[in-house]
Design a protein around this motif. Structure first.
Motif, short mmCIF file in Angstrom:
data_model
loop_
_atom_site.label_atom_id
_atom_site.label_comp_id
_atom_site.label_asym_id
_atom_site.label_seq_id
_atom_site.Cartn_x
_atom_site.Cartn_y
_atom_site.Cartn_z
N ARG A 188 0.83 -1.21 0.00
CA ARG A 188 0.00 0.00 0.00
C ARG A 188 0.86 1.25 0.00
NH1 ARG A 188 -5.51 -0.02 1.81
NH2 ARG A 188 -6.37 -2.12 1.64
N VAL A 189 0.60 2.15 -0.92
CA VAL A 189 1.40 3.36 -1.05
C VAL A 189 1.32 4.23 0.20
CG1 VAL A 189 -0.41 4.79 -2.10
CG2 VAL A 189 2.00 5.24 -2.63
N GLU A 190 0.21 4.14 0.92
CA GLU A 190 0.01 4.97 2.11
C GLU A 190 1.06 4.70 3.19
OE1 GLU A 190 -4.10 4.22 0.27
OE2 GLU A 190 -2.27 3.08 0.65
N VAL A 191 1.58 3.47 3.23
CA VAL A 191 2.51 3.10 4.31
C VAL A 191 3.79 2.44 3.80
CG1 VAL A 191 0.66 2.87 6.01
CG2 VAL A 191 1.32 0.88 4.64
N VAL A 192 3.98 2.40 2.50
CA VAL A 192 5.09 1.63 1.95
C VAL A 192 6.46 2.12 2.43
CG1 VAL A 192 5.32 3.03 -0.15
CG2 VAL A 192 5.97 0.61 -0.19
N HIS A 193 6.58 3.40 2.71
CA HIS A 193 7.87 3.96 3.11
C HIS A 193 8.21 3.71 4.58
CE1 HIS A 193 4.86 6.94 4.17
NE2 HIS A 193 5.73 7.49 5.01
N GLU A 194 7.21 3.24 5.36
CA GLU A 194 7.45 3.04 6.79
C GLU A 194 7.12 1.64 7.28
OE1 GLU A 194 5.10 6.08 8.54
OE2 GLU A 194 3.17 5.18 7.99
N ASN A 195 6.40 0.87 6.49
CA ASN A 195 6.09 -0.50 6.88
C ASN A 195 7.38 -1.32 6.95
OD1 ASN A 195 5.40 -3.39 6.53
ND2 ASN A 195 3.32 -2.65 6.24
N PRO A 196 7.63 -2.04 8.06
CA PRO A 196 8.87 -2.80 8.21
C PRO A 196 9.15 -3.79 7.08
CG PRO A 196 7.71 -2.68 10.30
CD PRO A 196 6.78 -2.12 9.26
N ALA A 197 8.09 -4.27 6.44
CA ALA A 197 8.26 -5.26 5.38
C ALA A 197 8.78 -4.63 4.08
CB ALA A 197 6.94 -5.97 5.10
N TYR A 198 8.58 -3.31 3.93
CA TYR A 198 8.89 -2.66 2.66
C TYR A 198 9.88 -1.50 2.73
CZ TYR A 198 4.52 -5.10 1.53
OH TYR A 198 3.55 -6.05 1.38
N ARG A 199 10.07 -0.92 3.92
CA ARG A 199 10.80 0.34 3.98
C ARG A 199 12.25 0.23 3.52
NH1 ARG A 199 10.27 0.84 10.51
NH2 ARG A 199 11.74 -0.81 11.11
N ARG A 200 12.91 -0.91 3.74
CA ARG A 200 14.28 -1.05 3.25
C ARG A 200 14.31 -1.06 1.73
NH1 ARG A 200 18.86 -5.79 3.89
NH2 ARG A 200 17.62 -6.78 2.26
N ALA A 201 13.40 -1.80 1.13
CA ALA A 201 13.33 -1.86 -0.33
C ALA A 201 12.94 -0.50 -0.90
CB ALA A 201 12.33 -2.93 -0.77
N PHE A 202 12.03 0.21 -0.23
CA PHE A 202 11.60 1.51 -0.74
C PHE A 202 12.77 2.49 -0.75
CE2 PHE A 202 9.62 5.73 -0.42
CZ PHE A 202 8.76 5.67 -1.49
N LYS A 203 13.68 2.33 0.18
CA LYS A 203 14.80 3.25 0.27
C LYS A 203 15.74 3.13 -0.91
CE LYS A 203 18.64 4.58 3.29
NZ LYS A 203 19.35 4.33 4.58
N SER A 204 16.01 1.92 -1.40
CA SER A 204 17.02 1.80 -2.45
C SER A 204 16.83 0.64 -3.42
CB SER A 204 18.41 1.67 -1.81
OG SER A 204 18.46 0.54 -0.97
N GLN A 205 15.71 -0.07 -3.32
CA GLN A 205 15.50 -1.23 -4.20
C GLN A 205 14.12 -1.14 -4.86
OE1 GLN A 205 18.29 -4.14 -1.39
NE2 GLN A 205 16.15 -4.61 -1.64
N ARG A 206 14.02 -0.11 -5.69
CA ARG A 206 12.76 0.13 -6.39
C ARG A 206 12.84 -0.43 -7.83
NH1 ARG A 206 14.44 4.36 -3.51
NH2 ARG A 206 15.45 5.24 -5.35
N ALA A 207 11.68 -0.75 -8.36
CA ALA A 207 11.64 -1.40 -9.68
C ALA A 207 10.47 -0.88 -10.50
CB ALA A 207 11.53 -2.92 -9.50
#
Length: 266
Positions: free
Chosen positions: A87-106
């Motif tokens: 979910r875009v609303e929480v993708v930058h802070e959700n523990p499951a996604y935040r590391r990938a959002f920081k530098s592993q985008r596709a």
């Protein structure tokens, strides 16, 4: 939600569309008209060569990853089946996604995606029947969806086992726009070509900027029409899955405001 899609454009077209050098691409896997979670599909990522200078532009890769993101801390491969969307609303802070959002985008190349509309018909066990719809870009181009990726290591396998390393991905979703919302409450986010560089650059860690790069497909930019329920079975996989139902059948099932596509329209 985006839980099923079609990936049918050729490898050559993907290389050209996303400006990827052939030497940075995996082998083609063929057309897939019924992509479902846990399948291996093409994704576009970017990396900065180790010997490149600080000002070097990242190089794009076309790789084959498994759909269903597995965070590095996941204990079981089954976790990925529940993480096909973020979910875009929480993708930058959700523990499951935040590391990938920081530098592993596709970028996830999609030629069409499917959604199901609940009808007034009742089937077995008194369950409401659902009518599948296909949504595909009106301009005929591959839709570059916003995604994230992680490389997961199966620690139950020996270090030299090629299956120990598993790259995985997820698709970012948002609240559906007015027309798509008549079919489903959520839809995938996309990245326009003028923002591909900023989105893919692993050195870009600006959360506000990154969130601003994503947007749902412009309202009216997607053709939407009813398709055969054959898409419901994973055993079916052919171009007929993208064919619209006869006009008289579609008029019966189309939600108000949806464009009724026909073969002639395309």
């Amino acid at each position: 939600m985006c839980g099923r899609y079609a990936s049918v454009v050729s490898r050559a077209d993907l290389l050209d569309r996303f400006a990827v050098d052939e030497s940075n691409a995996d082998e083609p896997r063929g057309q897939d008209f019924n992509v479902m979670p846990t399948k291996d599909e093409p994704v576009v990522i970017a990396r900065v060569p180790k010997d490149a200078g600080d000002d070097a532009a990242p190089e794009r890769d076309l790789r084959t990853f498994r759909w269903g993101l597995l965070p590095f801390w996941a204990k079981d491969i089954k976790v990925g089946a529940r993480m096909i969307n973020a979910r875009v609303e929480v993708v930058h802070e959700n523990p499951a996604y935040r590391r990938a959002f920081k530098s592993q985008r596709a970028l996830i190349p999609v030629d069409a995606f499917y959604e199901w509309l609940e009808t007034d018909q009742v089937g077995k066990a008194s369950k409401q029947l659902k009518q599948p719809f296909v949504l595909r870009p009106t301009d005929g181009l591959t839709l570059p969806l916003a995604g994230l990726y992680e490389v997961w290591y199966d620690k139950s396998l020996p270090d030299d086992d090629p299956n120990r390393i598993m790259p995985t991905y997820t698709i970012i979703t948002t609240i559906a726009t007015d027309s798509v919302g008549r079919i489903h409450e959520r839809m995938p986010m996309a990245i326009t070509p003028d923002h591909w560089d900023e989105w893919l650059d692993p050195r870009n860690h600006d959360v506000d900027e990154l969130c601003g790069l994503m947007a749902p497909p412009v309202d009216g930019s997607l053709d939407m029409y009813a398709v055969s329920k054959a898409i419901n079975s994973v055993k079916n996989n052919g171009p007929e899955l993208l064919e619209p139902l006869p006009a008289e059948h579609e008029r019966t099932h189309a939600p108000a405001g949806c464009r009724q596509g026909t073969v002639a329209d395309r």
